[in-house]
Enzyme design. Structure first.
Site, PDB file in Angstrom:
ATOM      1  N   MET A   1      16.306   2.980  19.025  1.00 45.49           N
ATOM      2  CA  MET A   1      16.187   1.525  18.907  1.00 45.49           C
ATOM      3  C   MET A   1      16.296   0.851  20.275  1.00 45.49           C
ATOM      4  SD  MET A   1      18.452  -1.189  16.674  1.00 45.49           S
ATOM      5  CE  MET A   1      18.284  -0.309  15.131  1.00 45.49           C
TER       6      MET A   1
ATOM      7  N   LYS B   1      -2.657 -17.154  21.229  1.00 46.78           N
ATOM      8  CA  LYS B   1      -1.905 -16.812  20.010  1.00 46.78           C
ATOM      9  C   LYS B   1      -1.017 -15.590  20.261  1.00 46.78           C
ATOM     10  CE  LYS B   1      -5.727 -13.999  18.291  1.00 46.78           C
ATOM     11  NZ  LYS B   1      -6.937 -13.996  17.457  1.00 46.78           N
TER      12      LYS B   1
ATOM     13  N   TYR C   1      18.088  11.883  18.846  1.00 49.60           N
ATOM     14  CA  TYR C   1      18.271  12.042  17.401  1.00 49.60           C
ATOM     15  C   TYR C   1      17.369  13.144  16.846  1.00 49.60           C
ATOM     16  CZ  TYR C   1      20.577   7.466  17.585  1.00 49.60           C
ATOM     17  OH  TYR C   1      21.416   6.421  17.868  1.00 49.60           O
TER      18      TYR C   1
ATOM     19  N   ARG D   1     -12.864 -14.113   6.059  1.00 47.36           N
ATOM     20  CA  ARG D   1     -11.560 -14.723   6.287  1.00 47.36           C
ATOM     21  C   ARG D   1     -11.734 -16.226   6.105  1.00 47.36           C
ATOM     22  NH1 ARG D   1      -8.676 -12.947  11.845  1.00 47.36           N
ATOM     23  NH2 ARG D   1      -9.514 -14.913  12.579  1.00 47.36           N
TER      24      ARG D   1
HETATM   25  C1  LIG Z   1      -8.073 -13.654  18.231  1.00 49.43           C
HETATM   26  C2  LIG Z   1      -9.276 -14.493  18.178  1.00 49.43           C
HETATM   27  C3  LIG Z   1     -10.095 -14.622  19.293  1.00 49.43           C
HETATM   28  C4  LIG Z   1      -9.899 -13.820  20.568  1.00 49.43           C
HETATM   29  O1  LIG Z   1     -10.255 -12.464  20.373  1.00 49.43           O
HETATM   30  P1  LIG Z   1     -10.250 -11.433  21.592  1.00 49.43           P
HETATM   31  O2  LIG Z   1     -10.932 -10.220  21.057  1.00 49.43           O
HETATM   32  O3  LIG Z   1      -8.803 -11.160  21.883  1.00 49.43           O
HETATM   33  O4  LIG Z   1     -10.923 -12.066  22.737  1.00 49.43           O
HETATM   34  C5  LIG Z   1     -11.150 -15.523  19.222  1.00 49.43           C
HETATM   35  N1  LIG Z   1     -11.380 -16.234  18.096  1.00 49.43           N
HETATM   36  C6  LIG Z   1     -10.604 -16.121  16.989  1.00 49.43           C
HETATM   37  C7  LIG Z   1     -10.931 -16.929  15.786  1.00 49.43           C
HETATM   38  C8  LIG Z   1      -9.541 -15.242  16.990  1.00 49.43           C
HETATM   39  O5  LIG Z   1      -8.791 -15.117  15.880  1.00 49.43           O
END
Ligand SMILES: *Cc1c(COP(=O)(O)O)cnc(C)c1O
Length: 402
Positions: free
Chosen positions: A342, A49, A294, A152
């Site tokens: 920037m 991700k 700046y 969540r």
């Molecule tokens: C991001 C995530 C992981 C991985 O977490 P890390 O700490 O980066 O290994 C695993 N499971 C879920 C559901 C996540 O959202």
């Protein structure tokens, strides 16, 4: 993957990211050895991700695909790129799971491609309706998320026992329950795991409730561990691990490192995959008394040789690093003078070079004996390394090195 987005591509004199294929492979081997030492074999999965934690999905996916058993994504769009890659290169088909949200249309596309989804809320009743209408060739394989205390996604064991998933009984034509998962709330920030242990108990209650109320395909794939639990909580390893940050060679936290020392009696070596380098735009002398950047927040006490580097907060170099960070030039630390802009930073290279010829600075990673860690940059910027790396600009050029 991000080529051709008008206005977001980099110039020729620009910073770039180097990804070490060797470090990535070493980390996978280290994590796999750990995950199987308390029984096994288990599946090891890579979390890709956030543009592969900012490292670059287009570059990381081909590297990890042959090394791991499962690939995890937040968005269906990113998950579908796996099948595109597999077709283009004639690779075997991997287990792919979308752990984020999706709409009905996306669920249909995943079913067509044999990609799995996480069922974690009530919106799935509508998705079932849409799947029935679309009639994909095979049922969509889903993993039920149990909310064990993160608040969540997911259903609590109570919600499962009280029938919130009973709609699945009449949906076996379009949905097949193949897995069950949960996610820890507090494994990284502590060295004692009472809350995680309580989440494990809730997970097992959820698992029993699920098996009692819904038709599932055994053996269910049970998974709960992200990096921290994979490293320091053997009970959480189950059938698969979802490793993110550690795959990229970064420890989830200082506390996790300490816990590893306590629990494993050693600290496994993780190798940072990423280096961030930047060519100079200008190298020049500024006379004593000159102001830099700046707000005129920095004034040179002595004549100073500076390098202007074409990188700034647009690229993901946080403005909070102003006056705090350093970069490496020829293995020497060179302080960032004045404010991060920037598209520019200005660094003191008086002692790192002998002349005003162009140079290359390392903003993150190894150079000579020095290593500039993502954790250090994140701390200076009052954040965590997860945020620092995932905010690295998608427009930056990424180069795979051995
Ligand atoms: C991001 C995530 C992981 C991985 O977490 P890390 O700490 O980066 O290994 C695993 N499971 C879920 C559901 C996540 O959202």
């Amino acid at each position: 993957m991000h080529e051709g987005i008008v206005g977001a591509t980099g110039g020729k004199v620009a910073s770039w990211l180097e990804l070490s294929a060797g470090a990535l492979a070493t980390n996978v081997a280290t994590l796999r050895a750990l995950s199987t030492e308390t029984g096994g074999p288990r599946a090891l999965g890579a979390v890709l991700k956030g543009n592969a934690y900012g490292h670059g999905l287009a570059q990381v996916l081909p590297l990890v695909h042959p090394l791991v058993d499962v690939l995890y994504f937040i968005t269906p769009g990113d998950a579908l790129t796996v099948r595109t890659l597999e077709r283009a290169r004639g690779l075997p088909s991997r287990q792919v799971l979308v752990i984020g949200a999706m709409d009905a249309e996306e669920a249909v596309a995943l079913a067509h491609e044999g990609i799995e989804a996480v069922l974690g809320d009530g919106s799935w009743r509508d998705i079932v309706t849409e799947l029935r209408r679309a009639k994909p060739a095979r049922p969509l394989r889903v993993h039920v998320h149990v909310d064990t205390g993160l608040g969540r996604e997911g259903f609590t064991p109570g919600q499962i026992s009280h029938g919130e998933l009973d709609f699945l009984r009449d949906a076996t034509d379009v949905l097949q329950v193949v897995g069950v998962l949960s996610h820890f709330a507090n494994t990284e920030d502590v060295t004692e795991q009472q809350y995680a242990e309580s989440q494990l108990d809730v997970f097992e209650a959820g698992l029993s409730a699920l098996r009692a109320s819904v038709p599932v395909q055994e053996p269910l794939q049970r998974h709960m561990a992200a990096s921290a639990a994979t490293l320091v909580l053997p009970r959480a390893r189950y059938d698969a691990q979802r490793v993110g940050i550690s795959l990229y060679g970064l420890w989830p936290s200082v506390e996790t490192r300490l816990s590893a020392r306590l629990v494993l009696g050693r600290v496994p070596e993780l190798k940072p995959v990423l280096s961030w380098r930047c060519p100079s735009q200008i190298v020049k002398w500024l006379p004593a008394g000159s102001y830099i950047g700046y707000g005129c927040t920095y004034r040179c006490a002595d004549a100073t040789r500076v390098a202007v580097l074409p990188v700034g907060y647009f690229d993901g170099y946080p403005r909070l690093l102003s006056g705090k960070a350093h970069v490496l030039v020829n293995g020497r630390r060179c302080p960032v003078l004045g404010r991060v802009m920037m598209n520019h930073i200005i660094v003191d290279v008086t002692h790192a070079t002998r002349d005003e010829r162009p140079l290359t600075a390392t903003l993150l990673g190894q150079e000579g004996d020095e290593h500039l860690h993502a954790e250090a940059l994140a701390t200076w910027a009052q954040t965590i390394h997860y945020e620092l790396v995932t905010r690295l600009g998608a427009h930056l050029r990424r180069v795979v090195v051995p």
